[in-house]
Design a protein around this motif. Structure first.
Motif, PDB file in Angstrom:
ATOM      1  N   VAL A  86       0.842  -1.194   0.000  1.00 39.60           N
ATOM      2  CA  VAL A  86       0.000   0.000   0.000  1.00 39.60           C
ATOM      3  C   VAL A  86       0.880   1.248   0.000  1.00 39.60           C
ATOM      4  CG1 VAL A  86      -1.722   1.265   1.330  1.00 39.60           C
ATOM      5  CG2 VAL A  86      -1.895  -1.210   1.120  1.00 39.60           C
ATOM      6  N   THR A  87       1.994   1.186   0.701  1.00 41.81           N
ATOM      7  CA  THR A  87       2.931   2.315   0.731  1.00 41.81           C
ATOM      8  C   THR A  87       3.444   2.630  -0.667  1.00 41.81           C
ATOM      9  OG1 THR A  87       3.588   1.689   2.958  1.00 41.81           O
ATOM     10  CG2 THR A  87       5.054   3.178   1.769  1.00 41.81           C
ATOM     11  N   ASP A  88       3.775   1.600  -1.427  1.00 43.53           N
ATOM     12  CA  ASP A  88       4.233   1.813  -2.808  1.00 43.53           C
ATOM     13  C   ASP A  88       3.150   2.469  -3.656  1.00 43.53           C
ATOM     14  OD1 ASP A  88       6.694   0.675  -2.287  1.00 43.53           O
ATOM     15  OD2 ASP A  88       6.083  -1.322  -2.987  1.00 43.53           O
ATOM     16  N   THR A  89       1.919   2.037  -3.464  1.00 38.52           N
ATOM     17  CA  THR A  89       0.803   2.600  -4.222  1.00 38.52           C
ATOM     18  C   THR A  89       0.644   4.085  -3.937  1.00 38.52           C
ATOM     19  OG1 THR A  89      -0.336   0.481  -4.202  1.00 38.52           O
ATOM     20  CG2 THR A  89      -1.664   2.435  -4.668  1.00 38.52           C
ATOM     21  N   TYR A  90       0.646   4.449  -2.646  1.00 38.40           N
ATOM     22  CA  TYR A  90       0.484   5.863  -2.301  1.00 38.40           C
ATOM     23  C   TYR A  90       1.695   6.689  -2.709  1.00 38.40           C
ATOM     24  CZ  TYR A  90      -3.814   4.873   0.140  1.00 38.40           C
ATOM     25  OH  TYR A  90      -5.088   4.504   0.431  1.00 38.40           O
ATOM     26  N   ARG A  91       2.874   6.109  -2.679  1.00 37.44           N
ATOM     27  CA  ARG A  91       4.066   6.823  -3.132  1.00 37.44           C
ATOM     28  C   ARG A  91       3.955   7.137  -4.616  1.00 37.44           C
ATOM     29  NH1 ARG A  91       8.094   3.255  -1.922  1.00 37.44           N
ATOM     30  NH2 ARG A  91       8.095   4.010   0.213  1.00 37.44           N
TER      31      ARG A  91
END
Length: 90
Positions: free
Chosen positions: A13-18
């Motif tokens: 999810v962190t990669d997606t928001y980044r």
């Protein structure tokens, strides 16, 4: 997309928001670019719209040549910048 070595979507999810930040944050630059280009006597509103439309078309055509997730994110960012220019100039 897997044949182009693009991630299968199994990122965190962190990669997606980044990636969302990388795509949408440069839109602020698009607004400033639009404001500056409209004020220039030789460019003006008409040519700002022409430039943004050409850049959007080029970025869409370049999607066929992208081989990585970073490339997709970069082209999305370019397209969003040019969409912002188009919307501010209208």
């Amino acid at each position: 997309m897997l044949r182009n070595n693009v991630d299968s979507g199994q990122g965190t999810v962190t990669d997606t928001y980044r990636q969302y930040i990388y795509i949408y944050l440069p839109g602020i630059l698009g607004a400033f670019l639009a404001l500056l280009s409209v004020q220039l006597p030789l460019i003006g509103r008409k040519w700002s719209l022409v430039f943004s439309a050409l850049c959007q078309g080029i970025s869409m055509a370049m999607y066929t040549q992208v081989k990585s997730t970073a490339g997709y994110v970069g082209l999305n960012a370019l397209e969003y910048i040019m969409q912002t220019v188009s919307e501010v100039v209208k």
